[in-house]
Design a protein around this motif. Structure first.
Motif, mmCIF file in Angstrom:
data_model
loop_
_atom_site.group_PDB
_atom_site.id
_atom_site.type_symbol
_atom_site.label_atom_id
_atom_site.label_comp_id
_atom_site.label_asym_id
_atom_site.label_seq_id
_atom_site.Cartn_x
_atom_site.Cartn_y
_atom_site.Cartn_z
ATOM 1 N N MET A 39 0.821 -1.213 0.000
ATOM 2 C CA MET A 39 0.000 0.000 0.000
ATOM 3 C C MET A 39 0.858 1.267 0.000
ATOM 4 O O MET A 39 0.362 2.355 -0.268
ATOM 5 C CB MET A 39 -0.919 0.027 1.230
ATOM 6 N N HIS A 42 3.820 3.392 -3.664
ATOM 7 C CA HIS A 42 3.843 4.635 -4.436
ATOM 8 C C HIS A 42 4.806 5.666 -3.862
ATOM 9 O O HIS A 42 5.101 6.659 -4.512
ATOM 10 C CB HIS A 42 2.432 5.221 -4.527
ATOM 11 N N GLY A 88 7.654 3.043 -12.788
ATOM 12 C CA GLY A 88 6.388 3.102 -13.511
ATOM 13 C C GLY A 88 5.422 4.155 -12.989
ATOM 14 O O GLY A 88 4.354 4.360 -13.555
ATOM 15 N N HIS A 89 5.769 4.812 -11.893
ATOM 16 C CA HIS A 89 4.891 5.842 -11.332
ATOM 17 C C HIS A 89 5.250 7.211 -11.887
ATOM 18 O O HIS A 89 6.407 7.477 -12.221
ATOM 19 C CB HIS A 89 4.981 5.834 -9.799
ATOM 20 N N ASP A 90 4.226 8.070 -11.973
ATOM 21 C CA ASP A 90 4.419 9.372 -12.593
ATOM 22 C C ASP A 90 5.398 10.246 -11.813
ATOM 23 O O ASP A 90 5.464 10.196 -10.585
ATOM 24 C CB ASP A 90 3.076 10.113 -12.703
ATOM 25 N N GLU A 138 -0.899 21.041 -9.018
ATOM 26 C CA GLU A 138 -1.146 21.378 -7.613
ATOM 27 C C GLU A 138 0.027 22.192 -7.089
ATOM 28 O O GLU A 138 1.177 21.776 -7.206
ATOM 29 C CB GLU A 138 -1.301 20.103 -6.771
ATOM 30 N N ARG A 142 5.796 23.742 -0.408
ATOM 31 C CA ARG A 142 6.727 22.615 -0.327
ATOM 32 C C ARG A 142 7.446 22.458 -1.657
ATOM 33 O O ARG A 142 8.652 22.168 -1.710
ATOM 34 C CB ARG A 142 5.974 21.295 -0.070
ATOM 35 N N LEU B 57 -9.466 0.974 -2.656
ATOM 36 C CA LEU B 57 -8.604 0.244 -1.722
ATOM 37 C C LEU B 57 -7.458 1.116 -1.218
ATOM 38 O O LEU B 57 -7.002 0.968 -0.086
ATOM 39 C CB LEU B 57 -8.024 -1.006 -2.413
ATOM 40 N N ASN B 58 -6.975 1.994 -2.098
ATOM 41 C CA ASN B 58 -5.837 2.832 -1.717
ATOM 42 C C ASN B 58 -5.988 4.205 -2.342
ATOM 43 O O ASN B 58 -5.711 4.394 -3.518
ATOM 44 C CB ASN B 58 -4.527 2.169 -2.165
ATOM 45 N N GLU B 60 -4.337 6.820 -1.964
ATOM 46 C CA GLU B 60 -3.119 7.630 -2.070
ATOM 47 C C GLU B 60 -2.301 7.386 -3.333
ATOM 48 O O GLU B 60 -1.188 7.891 -3.470
ATOM 49 C CB GLU B 60 -2.226 7.415 -0.841
ATOM 50 N N HIS B 62 -1.426 8.481 -6.327
ATOM 51 C CA HIS B 62 -1.620 9.683 -7.150
ATOM 52 C C HIS B 62 -1.419 9.391 -8.628
ATOM 53 O O HIS B 62 -2.056 10.019 -9.469
ATOM 54 C CB HIS B 62 -0.717 10.829 -6.671
ATOM 55 N N THR B 63 -0.557 8.426 -8.975
ATOM 56 C CA THR B 63 -0.353 8.059 -10.377
ATOM 57 C C THR B 63 -1.657 7.517 -10.967
ATOM 58 O O THR B 63 -1.969 7.744 -12.143
ATOM 59 C CB THR B 63 0.769 7.002 -10.500
ATOM 60 N N LYS B 104 -7.611 13.962 4.978
ATOM 61 C CA LYS B 104 -6.432 14.811 4.854
ATOM 62 C C LYS B 104 -5.582 14.446 3.637
ATOM 63 O O LYS B 104 -4.392 14.713 3.594
ATOM 64 C CB LYS B 104 -5.578 14.695 6.124
ATOM 65 N N TYR B 106 -4.033 14.949 0.258
ATOM 66 C CA TYR B 106 -3.765 15.996 -0.727
ATOM 67 C C TYR B 106 -4.278 15.567 -2.094
ATOM 68 O O TYR B 106 -4.852 16.357 -2.825
ATOM 69 C CB TYR B 106 -2.255 16.267 -0.845
ATOM 70 N N TRP B 107 -4.064 14.309 -2.476
ATOM 71 C CA TRP B 107 -4.395 13.838 -3.827
ATOM 72 C C TRP B 107 -5.889 13.922 -4.096
ATOM 73 O O TRP B 107 -6.312 14.326 -5.177
ATOM 74 C CB TRP B 107 -3.890 12.409 -4.040
#
Lengths: 339, 333
Positions: A39, A42, A88-90, A138, A142, B57-58, B60, B62-63, B104, B106-107
């Motif tokens: 989980m 990412h 593979g993630h952006d 966004e 930060r 399921l998740n 977070e 963001h991709t 909370k 952000y995505w």
């Protein structure tokens, strides 16, 4: 908890479970049977960054496999030059920052094409000087910090509008002297850190209302000795970093009780499984382990030789020095050093 | 990663281990499918549905939110305003469902911003009501407040006249008044108010009307200070109002009013930390603009107060010592 007599045999120093934390960090990449492992895929690259900083602070910088980690980081880079949190993630600035920080700690920045990274970062600043985290737009202070920090590793800060970043950060200042996530955003300790760090790199700490901000930060300490992120919120070990590094930049860590803060951080350790949690009795994670240890280092915990941490880059001082990036200290306003 | 209590380590049963293994397998299979679809640039209703299941399921990933937005924009319905409106309204309902799992994130908040920006006919009033409801569950959620400011800004843009826009500001100002009346320690509300006050003052009219607004503001913050003298925020807001007050005479009077209020509070409770710190800081501020009002006795009182503070607030000894040193040097005491 271990007694003073048998402490060093068990790898415990003044209540700090050094060996347990090292073992904890090394075990993180092996937890394939845990849902949590998948989980958080990412942000794997940030997990490695947090773990590596923690290991450096504990004096075990070689505890992970250098080649394996560098290879993984390189595989996280995308065609646009930025890095994703996992293969593979952006691309996103958050993960680009972690990638660059990891490579710097391994003295391997030359293993990536700097031009591509710089181009990715510069492309995220708009005409108003504001910085997005990725192509989706966004914005957050930060990201303003991350953009100048990443470019500074490649000597390329002049490729973006630093003045624009400074103006954006200043527009995010509030009546309490602290900073929010964007102009209009409420003051929050994590944003204070990123804004101060951005101003430090830009050599513009003069823009800060030092007294007001120092007072606001000092009030983050609550009875338990822990620090919170903003008024009336719960104390949390990660604010040991966000608040203390901010106070360090302001040259005022003595405005909080550092001994009590150390006690709080130590009480949030998991003495059995290793690692540090957000507060006593909670589940540990590598994020809080990193910031707890950085906090202990900044707070002067001296029962074990913790590595010094640079408060702007949240990285070992020797690494930041090697990268030629401690020069922000030369631009601290004179009057701040007088006291 | 926050607020999860440690359980006593228990060896999982064979059944529990198997259940967990299946959960992990199922999640990874879905994740791999979605990431593969994305890598191959497949934008269909099926891949959209797969992202829905994965994000449930998740939240977070963001991709995956990025990919979901790309799928939307590539579906033929996107080109038709009515159909796009329907799709996005459904998306907003989906978001509302899952954002409550992680208020909370952000995505998710940014995905909502994207949806509102992409709607042919955004319902700003509805969004305002929604965020007001969310803030009623958690009045300090800064994502909610940031989103509220976004909605208000877009609402104003969609209006035709300055008067209408001023009405929105006034209504927002009134919202912060409500929030503060419910809980004067709601810093998020005070913060938002501080962002609205300059415009409210400007719209009030001439110098006299502006002073009226400011005076009401001072009364309001003094009330908050009396309600909870230990809350630093009230004092910070008061100091900020002092900065807003450009009239030097008024400023002097207000500083003296502040000292009077502090003395009242200290009469009620002698060793009250915050009023004591404020006493010193206010006398220092007063001395800078009206030295004749702060004599040697008052200066010695400041130093004595700082000494006493070192004893009653041991967390901030370092700060009090710095202040004493600096004042001793400045005043030659």
């Amino acid at each position: 908890m271990a007694t003073a007599d048998n402490q060093q045999d068990e790898g415990v120093y003044g209540g700090l479970y050094v060996d347990k934390h090292v073992a904890y960090i090394k075990s993180l990449d092996k937890r394939h049977d845990e849902m949590e492992y998948w989980m958080t895929e990412h942000l794997r690259i940030s997990g490695i960054y947090w773990g590596l900083v923690a290991l450096h602070v504990l004096g075990r910088p070689s505890a992970l496999d250098r080649d394996e980690v560098i290879g993984y980081v390189k595989r996280c880079q995308n065609a646009d030059g930025g890095f994703g949190g996992h293969e593979g993630h952006d691309s996103h600035l958050l993960y680009t920052m972690s990638a660059v920080q990891i490579l710097a700690m391994y003295d391997a920045l030359d293993q990536v094409d700097a031009a591509r990274v710089v181009s990715f970062v510069c492309g995220l600043q708009d005409e108003k000087g504001e910085v997005s985290g990725d192509v989706w737009g966004e914005k957050d202070t930060r990201f303003a910090f991350i953009s100048v920090a990443v470019l500074s590793f490649f000597g390329a800060t002049a490729r973006m509008s630093v003045a624009g970043v400074v103006a954006y950060v200043c527009r995010s200042m509030n009546y309490d002297g602290a900073f929010g996530s964007q102009p209009g955003g409420e003051s929050h300790s994590a944003q204070v850190y990123t804004c101060l760090a951005a101003l430090a790199i830009a050599g513009r700490l003069d823009a800060v209302d030092r007294d007001r901000l120092s007072s606001w930060l000092a009030e983050r300490q609550v009875r338990s000795g822990g620090l919170n992120g903003r008024p009336q919120k719960l104390e949390d070990v990660c604010y040991s970093w966000w608040v203390l590094s901010s106070l360090q930049i302001l040259q005022r860590t003595h405005w909080v009780d550092r001994r009590r803060l150390c006690e709080f951080i130590l009480s949030a350790q998991d003495a059995d499984a290793g690692g540090i949690a957000d507060r006593p009795g909670d589940v540990a994670d590598v994020y809080h382990t990193c910031f707890g240890l950085c906090g202990l280092s900044l707070a002067g915990f001296d029962e074990y030789p913790l590595g010094a941490v640079d408060p702007v880059y949240c990285m070992p001082v020797d690494v930041v020095e090697r990268a030629g990036l401690r020069s922000w200290m030369d631009k601290i306003p004179e009057s701040w050093l007088a006291q | 990663m926050h607020g999860r209590r440690r359980q006593a380590a228990k060896e999982a049963t064979v059944d529990e281990k198997e259940q967990n293994r299946q959960r992990v397998e199922k999640y990874c299979a879905l994740n791999d499918l979605v990431m593969q679809n994305k890598a191959q640039g497949v934008y269909t209703r099926e891949t959209l549905e797969a992202t829905h299941r994965l994000l449930e399921l998740n939240t977070e990933l963001h991709t995956v939110w990025n990919y979901r937005r790309e799928i939307f924009a590539n579906l033929p319905e996107w080109q038709d305003d009515e159909q796009r409106q329907a799709m996005l309204e459904k998306e907003l309902a989906f978001l509302l469902e899952i954002i409550l799992k992680n208020i909370k994130s952000y995505w998710m908040w940014y995905h909502r911003v994207w949806a509102l920006r992409s709607l042919p006919t955004p319902a700003w009033k509805g969004e305002l009501a929604l965020v007001a409801k969310l803030l009623s569950y958690d009045a300090r959620n800064y994502h909610g407040w940031d989103y509220r400011r976004f909605v208000v800004a877009r609402m104003k843009e969609s209006l035709d006249t300055d008067t209408q826009r001023d009405d929105v500001d006034a209504s927002e100002f009134a919202f912060t008044t409500d929030q503060i009346n419910k809980d004067c320690a709601n810093h998020s509300a005070w913060h938002n108010r501080s962002k609205l006050l300059p415009a409210i003052m400007q719209k009030a009219g001439g110098a006299l009307e502006q002073q009226e607004v400011l005076k009401r503001e001072f009364d309001m913050i003094l009330n908050a200070i009396y309600t909870d003298p230990d809350d630093q925020n009230g004092w910070l807001y008061y100091d900020w109002l002092l900065d807003v007050q450009k009239d030097e005479c008024e400023k002097q009077k207000l500083l003296r009013d502040k000292v009077a209020a502090i003395r009242e509070l200290l009469d009620l409770e002698e060793d009250s930390k915050r009023p004591m710190v404020e006493l010193v800081e206010t006398l220092v501020a007063l001395e800078k603009i009206a030295p004749h009002l702060v004599d040697d006795e008052r200066k010695k009182e400041c130093l004595a107060t700082l000494e006493r503070l070192e004893q009653i607030d041991t967390y901030h000894v370092g700060k009090y010592r710095d202040m004493s040193k600096s004042l001793s040097m400045r005043w030659g005491l």
